[in-house]
Design a protein around this motif. Structure first.
Motif, PDB file in Angstrom:
ATOM      1  N   ILE A  98       0.847  -1.189   0.000  1.00  0.00           N
ATOM      2  CA  ILE A  98       0.000   0.000   0.000  1.00  0.00           C
ATOM      3  C   ILE A  98       0.885   1.243   0.000  1.00  0.00           C
ATOM      4  N   ILE A  99       0.698   2.083  -0.990  1.00  0.00           N
ATOM      5  CA  ILE A  99       1.438   3.348  -1.067  1.00  0.00           C
ATOM      6  C   ILE A  99       0.782   4.338  -0.110  1.00  0.00           C
ATOM      7  N   LYS A 100       1.547   4.786   0.884  1.00  0.00           N
ATOM      8  CA  LYS A 100       0.972   5.674   1.896  1.00  0.00           C
ATOM      9  C   LYS A 100       1.291   7.146   1.639  1.00  0.00           C
ATOM     10  N   ASP A 101       2.417   7.415   0.986  1.00  0.00           N
ATOM     11  CA  ASP A 101       2.793   8.791   0.651  1.00  0.00           C
ATOM     12  C   ASP A 101       3.004   8.847  -0.860  1.00  0.00           C
ATOM     13  N   ALA A 102       1.954   9.267  -1.578  1.00  0.00           N
ATOM     14  CA  ALA A 102       1.981   9.183  -3.041  1.00  0.00           C
ATOM     15  C   ALA A 102       3.032  10.097  -3.651  1.00  0.00           C
ATOM     16  N   THR A 103       3.154  11.315  -3.143  1.00  0.00           N
ATOM     17  CA  THR A 103       4.115  12.265  -3.714  1.00  0.00           C
ATOM     18  C   THR A 103       5.537  11.747  -3.564  1.00  0.00           C
ATOM     19  N   MET A 104       5.881  11.276  -2.364  1.00  0.00           N
ATOM     20  CA  MET A 104       7.231  10.757  -2.140  1.00  0.00           C
ATOM     21  C   MET A 104       7.475   9.507  -2.972  1.00  0.00           C
ATOM     22  N   TRP A 105       6.461   8.645  -3.083  1.00  0.00           N
ATOM     23  CA  TRP A 105       6.632   7.411  -3.862  1.00  0.00           C
ATOM     24  C   TRP A 105       6.862   7.727  -5.338  1.00  0.00           C
ATOM     25  N   CYS A 106       6.113   8.681  -5.892  1.00  0.00           N
ATOM     26  CA  CYS A 106       6.302   9.066  -7.299  1.00  0.00           C
ATOM     27  C   CYS A 106       7.689   9.668  -7.520  1.00  0.00           C
ATOM     28  N   ASP A 107       8.136  10.506  -6.579  1.00  0.00           N
ATOM     29  CA  ASP A 107       9.501  11.055  -6.680  1.00  0.00           C
ATOM     30  C   ASP A 107      10.531   9.926  -6.618  1.00  0.00           C
ATOM     31  N   TYR A 108      10.270   8.948  -5.753  1.00  0.00           N
ATOM     32  CA  TYR A 108      11.175   7.803  -5.613  1.00  0.00           C
ATOM     33  C   TYR A 108      11.254   7.009  -6.916  1.00  0.00           C
ATOM     34  N   ILE A 109      10.109   6.785  -7.576  1.00  0.00           N
ATOM     35  CA  ILE A 109      10.103   6.076  -8.862  1.00  0.00           C
ATOM     36  C   ILE A 109      10.877   6.854  -9.918  1.00  0.00           C
ATOM     37  N   ASP A 112      10.952   0.681   3.804  1.00  0.00           N
ATOM     38  CA  ASP A 112      11.051   2.025   4.392  1.00  0.00           C
ATOM     39  C   ASP A 112      11.190   3.017   3.244  1.00  0.00           C
ATOM     40  N   LEU A 113      10.063   3.529   2.790  1.00  0.00           N
ATOM     41  CA  LEU A 113      10.062   4.421   1.622  1.00  0.00           C
ATOM     42  C   LEU A 113      10.907   5.666   1.855  1.00  0.00           C
ATOM     43  N   LYS A 114      10.755   6.289   3.006  1.00  0.00           N
ATOM     44  CA  LYS A 114      11.491   7.529   3.274  1.00  0.00           C
ATOM     45  C   LYS A 114      12.997   7.306   3.236  1.00  0.00           C
ATOM     46  N   ALA A 115      13.458   6.205   3.871  1.00  0.00           N
ATOM     47  CA  ALA A 115      14.893   5.942   3.901  1.00  0.00           C
ATOM     48  C   ALA A 115      15.437   5.704   2.497  1.00  0.00           C
ATOM     49  N   GLU A 116      14.717   4.901   1.693  1.00  0.00           N
ATOM     50  CA  GLU A 116      15.171   4.634   0.325  1.00  0.00           C
ATOM     51  C   GLU A 116      15.100   5.895  -0.530  1.00  0.00           C
TER      52      GLU A 116
END
Length: 439
Positions: free
Chosen positions: A251-262, A282-286
């Motif tokens: 489940i993607i919990k922070d869409a903006t950060m996840w899109c930036d990560y991609i 750990d999305l934030k750490a990655e």
């Protein structure tokens, strides 16, 4: 605008049959959309809703979280101000159905709060967005004045079919009355009462026309759902990664950060089809790790860019020096026989410029183009500098073809008080130039 087809005529007829906006709906909007203010001056507080004034011994720190009016019980935000009038304008919508159409009714509400008096309110339905079963949106709205502001409605105008305008999308992105009625097809597609921070109109249209919205809704990907609703073309590039998340139950919990990560994964040529990268524990750490890598990469690129610029600058300086040396050689070959020519009348001293460097100094000091325009490369020109002591007065050009003075320029190409004296002195000694030419 008059209805142009049967569907528009049907919508106009149905629009007139809609029930008026209820007092219950308006009261909800007053309570939830507006900012409720308590005016504070010194030790007194005034409720912006009912106008009640009371003394308060609470400190500024105590009222940072707000206060409660002892008269009407309203929860208020404390505002330290001498302003006596506070005006607010918001929109809210009512989501309902009518004879097979999904309807979003948009209401503008205004509040005027004056210190010491109860707040006054005004509301008016200004637009209706009718969504057809195939996802087309037809807008019924009041006439609106020209201008950049959204609130320029002509309230006395009739509700009519209006051509599309961005302002209707802007006002549609607003709070919605919690009691929602939708067509059965929306429930079949996964709608359970929440728009998940998306515009109700955009959300419902997308749920009809884009299968991605239905997929995200049923998969519980509520954080990224509004991004797909509002920016479907932009989000298409991450859809494959989203499907991997769905297959792996991530489940993607922070869409903006996840899109930036991609985007960062793609920048570093990582495999965005691999759950190892797409579904980080750990999305934030990655994300922060890749941001740090990108910053270091940019620093290296900046250093490399500066290094190349320095090399280019040095190369430019080297070529400039070579050109200067070549120009010095050419100038000496053409004009060396004139280098010892000096004219003087006891005050003025006129001498030939003897090097390219002297042309540069002459042009820089006198603020004219004797160096910039390469006068030292003109074979038929001889350039003199008229001076008093070490001070440059004027620069003189003599034609070697006609032995005439072409020009004599002072600072910033202006004539000086010595102009005629310089011209006469050069003419008087022009025979010396002719002698050097025939020597």
């Amino acid at each position: 605008m008059k209805p142009k087809n049967a569907q528009q005529k049907q919508i106009m007829a149905l629009s007139k049959r809609l029930n008026p906006i209820t007092e219950k709906q308006v009261t909800w909007a007053y309570n939830h959309c507006f900012e409720h203010i308590a005016y504070r001056t010194k030790s007194t507080l005034t409720c912006g809703d009912c106008g009640h004034t009371w003394k308060s011994e609470a400190t500024l720190a105590d009222t940072l979280c707000g206060c409660t009016c002892p008269h009407c019980g309203a929860e208020l935000k404390v505002n330290d101000t001498r302003k006596r009038t506070f005006k607010q304008c918001y929109y809210f919508c009512v989501v309902t159905t009518c004879k097979g159409f999904q309807v979003v009714r948009i209401v503008m509400i205004k509040s005027t709060s004056k210190k010491g008096s109860a707040a006054t309110y005004f509301y008016k339905e200004v637009a209706q967005r009718w969504i057809t079963p195939d996802g087309e949106i037809i807008t019924v709205a009041r006439l609106r004045g020209m201008g950049f502001y959204a609130d320029l409605w002509c309230f006395d105008s009739d509700m009519e079919i209006r051509p599309h305008h961005d302002i209707y999308n802007i006002i549609s992105d607003c709070e919605h009355y919690p009691r929602v009625r939708v067509l059965p097809i929306f429930k079949r597609n996964g709608f359970k009462g929440s728009f998940h921070n998306a515009s109700p109109v955009k959300f419902l249209q997308s749920l009809l026309t884009d299968s991605k919205t239905e997929t995200l809704l049923k998969a519980g990907q509520y954080a990224i759902l509004p991004h797909f609703v509002h920016y479907p073309h932009r989000m298409g590039s991450v859809w494959n990664a989203v499907k991997i998340c769905i297959r792996n139950g991530y489940i993607i919990k922070d869409a903006t950060m996840w899109c930036d990560y991609i985007d960062l994964l793609k920048h570093f040529d990582k495999d965005t089809q691999n759950a190892k990268y797409v579904c980080p524990a750990d999305l934030k750490a990655e994300h922060d790790k890749l941001v740090a890598m990108r910053n270091r990469q940019r620093e290296r690129q900046n250093r490399e860019r500066e290094r190349r610029r320095e090399i280019e600058r040095q190369e430019s300086e080297r070529k400039k020096l070579e050109r200067m040396q070549e120009n010095e050689r050419l100038y000496a070959e053409m004009k060396s026989k004139f280098f010892d020519l000096v004219f003087s009348d006891g005050v003025l001293r006129i001498q030939v410029l003897q090097s390219v460097q002297e042309f540069y100094e002459e042009g820089k000091t006198m603020h004219h183009c004797v160096f910039t325009n390469d006068y030292y490369l003109k074979p038929d020109s001889l350039v003199f500098s008229a001076r008093i002591g070490e001070k440059r007065i004027e620069t003189i050009e003599v034609s070697l073809e006609t032995l005439q003075i072409v020009q004599s320029r002072g600072e910033c190409n202006q004539d000086t008080q010595y102009h005629k004296q310089i011209i006469n002195l050069v003419r008087k000694n022009i025979g010396l130039v002719q002698q050097r030419m025939s020597a």
